[in-house]
Design an enzyme around this catalytic site. Structure first.
Site, short mmCIF file in Angstrom:
data_model
loop_
_atom_site.label_atom_id
_atom_site.label_comp_id
_atom_site.label_asym_id
_atom_site.label_seq_id
_atom_site.Cartn_x
_atom_site.Cartn_y
_atom_site.Cartn_z
CE LYS A 10 -17.87 3.45 0.35
NZ LYS A 10 -17.83 4.06 1.71
CE1 TYR A 50 -22.21 1.54 3.89
CE2 TYR A 50 -23.24 2.93 2.23
CZ TYR A 50 -22.15 2.22 2.68
OH TYR A 50 -20.99 2.19 1.94
CG ASN A 113 -14.37 5.17 2.36
OD1 ASN A 113 -15.31 5.08 1.56
ND2 ASN A 113 -14.33 4.51 3.50
CG HIS A 116 -19.02 -1.23 1.40
ND1 HIS A 116 -19.10 -0.99 2.75
CD2 HIS A 116 -19.60 -2.45 1.19
CE1 HIS A 116 -19.72 -2.02 3.33
NE2 HIS A 116 -20.04 -2.90 2.40
CD GLU A 127 -22.29 -5.50 3.11
OE1 GLU A 127 -22.24 -4.87 4.18
OE2 GLU A 127 -21.31 -5.61 2.34
P1 CMP Z 1 -18.05 1.76 4.42
O1 CMP Z 1 -17.13 0.60 4.46
O2 CMP Z 1 -18.79 1.97 3.14
O3 CMP Z 1 -19.13 1.63 5.59
C1 CMP Z 1 -19.76 2.75 6.18
C2 CMP Z 1 -19.16 4.05 5.71
O4 CMP Z 1 -19.46 5.16 6.53
C3 CMP Z 1 -17.66 3.95 5.74
O5 CMP Z 1 -17.22 3.10 4.71
C4 CMP Z 1 -17.27 5.42 5.61
O6 CMP Z 1 -17.19 5.84 4.26
C5 CMP Z 1 -18.45 6.15 6.25
N1 CMP Z 1 -18.10 6.82 7.50
C6 CMP Z 1 -18.16 8.15 7.72
N2 CMP Z 1 -17.78 8.45 8.96
C7 CMP Z 1 -17.44 7.29 9.55
C8 CMP Z 1 -16.95 6.94 10.85
N3 CMP Z 1 -16.73 7.85 11.79
N4 CMP Z 1 -16.71 5.63 11.12
C9 CMP Z 1 -16.96 4.68 10.19
N5 CMP Z 1 -17.42 4.95 8.93
C10 CMP Z 1 -17.65 6.24 8.62
#
Ligand code: CMP
Length: 141
Positions: A10, A50, A113, A116, A127
């Site tokens: 990311k 998403y 974070n 993904h 995906e």
């Molecule tokens: P990712 O695995 O990319 O999939 C969805 C993303 O939404 C997740 O990682 C997080 O970076 C983001 N996100 C933000 N808030 C939340 C939440 N409360 N629960 C899950 N994903 C979240």
């Protein structure tokens, strides 16, 4: 069984210049990069990727973050690749991620974070298809 999974490094991790360190985690665990590219996601691309989260309260911030800078999208291949990738990443919220995981070591917040990874075989197929044409995914030998 040998599986493929979609991984995204990311914008936060790309900006920290740790693409190589993150890919090394995958390679050291027996996963191989069989497709990959740098790209700047458009808003439409991020929203489409998403789409399952469209009704979630964090959707707007998630999309804004994912288009805030370039990402590295890749296909990882190896034994049990989907679960192995998720183990290497650690929990979605880096505060809850186990020590030694990618998110514990490189992530700053639940949005920023670092990575993904596909959460199921079904989603991995969807995906991978979202970012790569079949001929862009190479065959290992
Ligand atoms: P990712 O695995 O990319 O999939 C969805 C993303 O939404 C997740 O990682 C997080 O970076 C983001 N996100 C933000 N808030 C939340 C939440 N409360 N629960 C899950 N994903 C979240």
């Amino acid at each position: 069984a040998v599986e493929r999974t979609l991984s995204i490094i990311k914008p936060d991790a790309v900006a920290k210049n740790v693409i190589g360190k993150i890919i090394s985690r995958f390679e050291d665990a027996g996963l191989a990069v069989v497709a990959g590219r740098m790209m700047q996601l458009s808003r439409e691309q991020a929203e489409g990727f998403y789409a399952v989260h469209r009704e979630r309260p964090f959707f707007g911030e998630l999309v804004s973050f994912m288009i805030s800078g370039p990402v590295f999208v890749q296909v990882l291949e190896g034994d049990n690749a989907i679960a192995k990738n998720r183990d290497l990443m650690g929990a979605t919220d880096p505060k809850k991620a186990d020590p030694g995981t990618i998110r514990a070591d490189f992530a700053d917040s639940i949005d920023a974070n670092a990575v993904h990874g596909s959460d199921s075989a079904e989603n991995a197929a969807i995906e991978i298809d979202y970012f790569f044409k079949p001929e862009e995914v190479t065959v290992r030998r």
